[in-house]
Design an enzyme around this catalytic site. Structure first.
Site, PDB file in Angstrom:
ATOM      1  CG  HIS A   1      -0.508   0.229   2.511  1.00  0.00           C
ATOM      2  ND1 HIS A   1      -0.376  -0.765   3.452  1.00  0.00           N
ATOM      3  CD2 HIS A   1      -0.078   1.350   3.117  1.00  0.00           C
ATOM      4  CE1 HIS A   1       0.103  -0.267   4.567  1.00  0.00           C
ATOM      5  NE2 HIS A   1       0.297   1.008   4.397  1.00  0.00           N
TER       6      HIS A   1
ATOM      7  CG  ASP B   1      -0.228  -4.084   2.577  1.00  0.00           C
ATOM      8  OD1 ASP B   1       0.239  -3.563   1.544  1.00  0.00           O
ATOM      9  OD2 ASP B   1      -0.640  -3.415   3.547  1.00  0.00           O
TER      10      ASP B   1
ATOM     11  CB  SER C   1       3.095   1.929   5.996  1.00  0.00           C
ATOM     12  OG  SER C   1       1.859   1.864   6.616  1.00  0.00           O
TER      13      SER C   1
END
Lengths: 373, 455
Positions: B147, B187, B265
């Protein structure tokens, strides 16, 4: 409550009739070394950390602004000086920028008593204010001074402040990074900022960041977050910067520019006198750079009823270094940002005419050239 | 130079500049001069008597005298003795010093694609993404969250990937990178960074098998763009199942109270030895910033998936055996407005067996590649239209249930056809029917390996 109800239930079911006894307290581990350290730091620091409440008069011309601010400060020395962020004692304009200095400041100590305080030094460029608090000196115990030079990423730190108005809140964390640059609310950069993951929240501004010896290593100033509350990304002004700038502010009220030799009338008072635009020059000192440059002061009289009245009209400063001034704090910021060695160029309104006055405090003999335009 | 100003010994003679602190609210400014206090005595007579008209309490006069007296001789305060760093503090510092060389800052510049917000009907351009990543091996592979480099539409489906990826290292240098492997379901994205290998230090790998709740952990990343931020916490829970940004379930997720924020992230979660134990991937919060509830993909999952992604680009299914031309290339070369052009069929692959036909180009012409043979255009997968969206196709491939055949709708010479491909079935090395498996002629062909997306 729960424990009591529980025990009576047990008694009922087993039908033992006896006087209810409090449950015995389980044995504990001894407090760890780090816990003891933290407790010791708290014990000492609670006498140094203060709660600051800053306000404007309720019916001031800035009444539309947020008129009360609260924050944290800490005792700097044994003489009653308290250090905090400038934005703690400056009221926000509608855009959220702290551009109006509070006129009434109280400082609450650990004993719960509130004392009056006055701003005796300010640096907007460093987002610093030094207050003088009129409290018994015995109640004011400064923090041991540390240095930000020897800090390490990963080092444990403690913060103390008034998060959400909760007095003397101790939080812990580590140094997340060092040497960052961060802008103040006045768009001036501060170098060598300390980043921590300690919980820093609204109300903690101006509070101390300490090492595990309880020494001052920084002053908590800002956080990065999307919620307005702590997200574990907080920034502090390093102690070495404080220890360099604060003594100058105590001694000279400001740092960053040579003394030019005049004062300014407070704009709120100027407005009462019908001065709409510009900062009224007062008290141009004999032999000063301002006097030599030909700056003219306003003279006032105080009437029998105690009202201020204009006796002689003087100069109104409307611009500095070709920038239009929007208030007196703007003037201070520009003065602090002014490059050393360069003359100050004041745009002045005198009897309706615009003048430019050059003041060069870096020259042995100050310039007196005036040009009309 | 401030001695002159100091005039508390003469309380009755207050200069104007002193007044500004005595009369709260009349004057504010700091005196801009040194000499005013003493000079004040020489003031014109009008200044002094007027002060008498203003009530000035004894207390205020005293306060003013105290303030002035206490200004005198202010100096920097002496530094008090400190205490040595504890073993834990030293450990954290060592982890930071070592791991910062392995943690990178990823800047993802989105392509010029706009998505319609179904609620407002407005078209929005995706904002540039930033995130963290860490060096996986000595070959320049960097691991991050998918992402971080993907662009999602309003309902969260990845519709594009970053047009350009810039990876900044701890030494401040910035390098280009490309996505070489992706698992949307997990992911995870693997990037190849084009940096000298001497500047890329792999993070030491740990295992998530022996973790304990309560154990201390460290996270390193770029929250809010503040690079190489070290945060600390503990393992709050283990074995959680959470949903990724793409609504796929992740198992054995590590929960931590270390501050994890937007920008973290793809950054590593480490134990106190500085070993990778997880990759920070998500938080639970009502505000969008850390609330002390962060989630990390466990290291053992990474160590299983990442090598597969490095080797094959994909994970979770056998290779089908064709390449797809990126839509913008397909439009430029073929004028294709709808459908994804198949450009290369791997001999003896499932695709070859199913009879898919590739577009073939002659690349020898100076004016650019010329089509010499029309091929198939993929229109939909499992009944879902992909139009010309390569990344939507990749997403649908990943969402496809394992063990079931893929149903491709293709357009061949204006005719719609359905092709079923079951890559889980064993391939018999039979002779293929497709043109691509013919003995290669001398025409230089556009090889899908460099330009197409292998499927």
């Amino acid at each position: 409550m729960t424990a009591l109800r529980l025990s009576s239930l047990v008694l009922g079911s087993t039908l033992i009739v006896a006087a209810p006894k409090p449950p015995s307290i389980a044995k504990s581990f001894p407090t760890s070394a780090a816990e003891k350290q933290r407790a010791a730091v708290f014990q000492r620091a609670q006498h140094a950390v203060v709660f600051i409440r800053a306000a404007l008069p309720p019916n001031s011309e800035a009444a539309h602004q947020r008129s009360i601010k609260t924050g944290t400060g800490f005792v700097w020395d044994e003489l009653g000086h308290v250090v905090t962020n400038y934005h703690v004692i400056a009221m926000d304009d509608p855009a959220g920028n702290p551009w109006t200095e509070a006129t009434s400041i109280t400082v609450t100590l650990k004993n719960g008593k509130a004392y009056k305080a006055k701003v005796i030094g300010r640096s907007l460029a460093y987002n610093l204010a030094v207050l003088h608090v009129f409290a018994p000196l015995a109640h004011l115990r400064p923090l041991p001074m540390g240095t930000s030079k020897t800090l390490r990423v990963g080092q444990s730190v403690l913060a103390m402040g008034n998060a959400f108005g909760l007095h003397n809140t101790l939080t812990k964390g580590i140094i997340s990074n060092l040497g960052r640059e961060l802008p103040t609310p006045y768009q001036t950069p501060i170098q060598d900022i300390i980043q921590t993951d300690t919980s820093i929240n609204p109300g903690d501004s101006g509070g101390p960041l300490m090492d595990m010896a309880g020494r001052l290593i920084g002053m908590n100033m800002a956080i990065a977050t999307t919620s307005g509350c702590s997200a574990g990304v907080a920034f502090a002004i390093p102690a070495d910067t404080l220890n360099r700038v604060v003594p100058k502010l105590i001694e000279k009220q400001q740092q960053g520019w040579p003394e030019l030799g005049f004062t300014l009338l407070r704009p709120s008072k100027a407005l009462e006198l019908g001065i709409q635009e510009g900062l009224a020059v007062m008290d141009v000192q004999q032999g000063s750079y301002a006097r030599k440059a030909g700056l003219q002061a306003w003279r006032f009289e105080v009437s029998q009823k105690g009202q201020l009245m204009v006796q002689d009209e003087g100069d109104l400063i409307v611009g500095l270094n070709h920038q239009r001034l929007f208030n007196e704090l703007h003037f201070f910021v520009l003065m602090e940002k002014h490059p050393k060695g360069q003359p100050f160029v004041l745009d002045v309104l005198r009897s309706g005419r615009r003048l430019q006055i050059h003041i060069d405090p870096w020259r042995k003999t100050s310039a007196t050239d005036k040009s009309e335009h | 130079m401030s001695e002159n100003r100091f005039c508390s010994p003469c309380p009755p003679l207050l200069s104007w500049s002193k007044l500004n602190f005595v009369l709260a609210g009349i004057l504010l400014a700091p005196p801009l001069c040194a000499q005013h206090a003493m000079k004040g005595k020489k003031k014109p007579a009008h200044a002094q008597p007027n002060i008498g008209g203003i009530p000035l309490s004894q207390e205020e006069r005293q306060q003013e005298a105290v303030i002035e007296a206490n200004r005198k001789g202010a100096k920097p305060r002496p530094i008090a003795p400190g205490i040595p760093l504890s073993p834990e503090e030293k450990q954290r510092e060592a982890v930071f010093q070592s791991a910062k060389q392995s943690v990178v800052f990823i800047n993802a510049l989105p392509p010029n694609v706009a998505f319609e917000n179904p609620q407002t009907g407005q078209w929005v351009l995706p904002p540039p993404g930033t995130g963290s990543g860490f060096v996986w091996d000595e070959r320049g592979h960097v691991v991050t969250n998918y992402h971080v480099i993907a662009v999602e539409d309003q309902v969260g489906i990845p519709r594009a990937e970053a047009k350009e990826l810039r990876v900044s290292l701890q030494n401040g240098k910035q390098y280009q990178a490309r996505v070489i492997g992706r698992s949307i379901a997990f992911d995870i994205a693997v990037l190849q960074v084009f940096a000298p290998s001497a500047e890329l230090k792999p993070l030491s790998l740990g295992t998530s098998k022996h973790l304990r709740v309560g154990q201390s952990v460290l996270a390193l990343g770029n929250p809010f763009g503040y690079d190489h931020t070290l945060t600390t916490g503990i393992i709050s829970s283990l074995g959680r199942e959470i949903l990724t940004a793409y609504k796929t379930p992740l198992r054995d997720v590590i929960q931590t109270d270390a501050a994890i924020n937007p920008g973290n992230s793809g950054g590593p979660l480490m134990d106190m030895s500085g070993r990778l134990i997880g990759m920070n991937a998500a938080i639970t919060s009502t505000s969008g910033s850390s609330a002390g509830v962060g989630f990390a993909i466990p290291a053992d999952t990474l160590n299983r998936i990442v090598p597969e992604l490095i080797e094959k680009g994909v994970q979770g299914r056998p290779e089908i055996g064709f390449d797809l031309l990126p839509p913008e290339e397909a439009y430029r070369l073929l004028g294709v407005k709808e459908g994804l052009a198949i450009v290369n069929i791997v001999p003896d692959s499932h695709a070859a067996k199913a009879g898919l036909r590739p577009f073939r180009f002659d690349t020898s012409a100076k004016s650019g590649p010329q089509v010499i043979e029309q091929g198939d255009l993929v229109i939909s997968l499992d009944g879902k239209r992909v139009a010309s969206e390569l990344y939507l196709f990749l997403y649908l491939m990943e969402m496809h249930p394992k063990g079931k055949p893929f149903l491709l709708e293709i357009l061949r010479k204006g005719q719609h056809m359905l092709v079923s491909i079951d890559p889980w079935q064993k391939l018999n090395p039979t002779k293929s029917k497709t043109p691509s498996s013919k003995k290669p002629d001398n025409t230089p062909l556009l090889d899908g390996a460099g330009i197409g997306q292998p499927i």
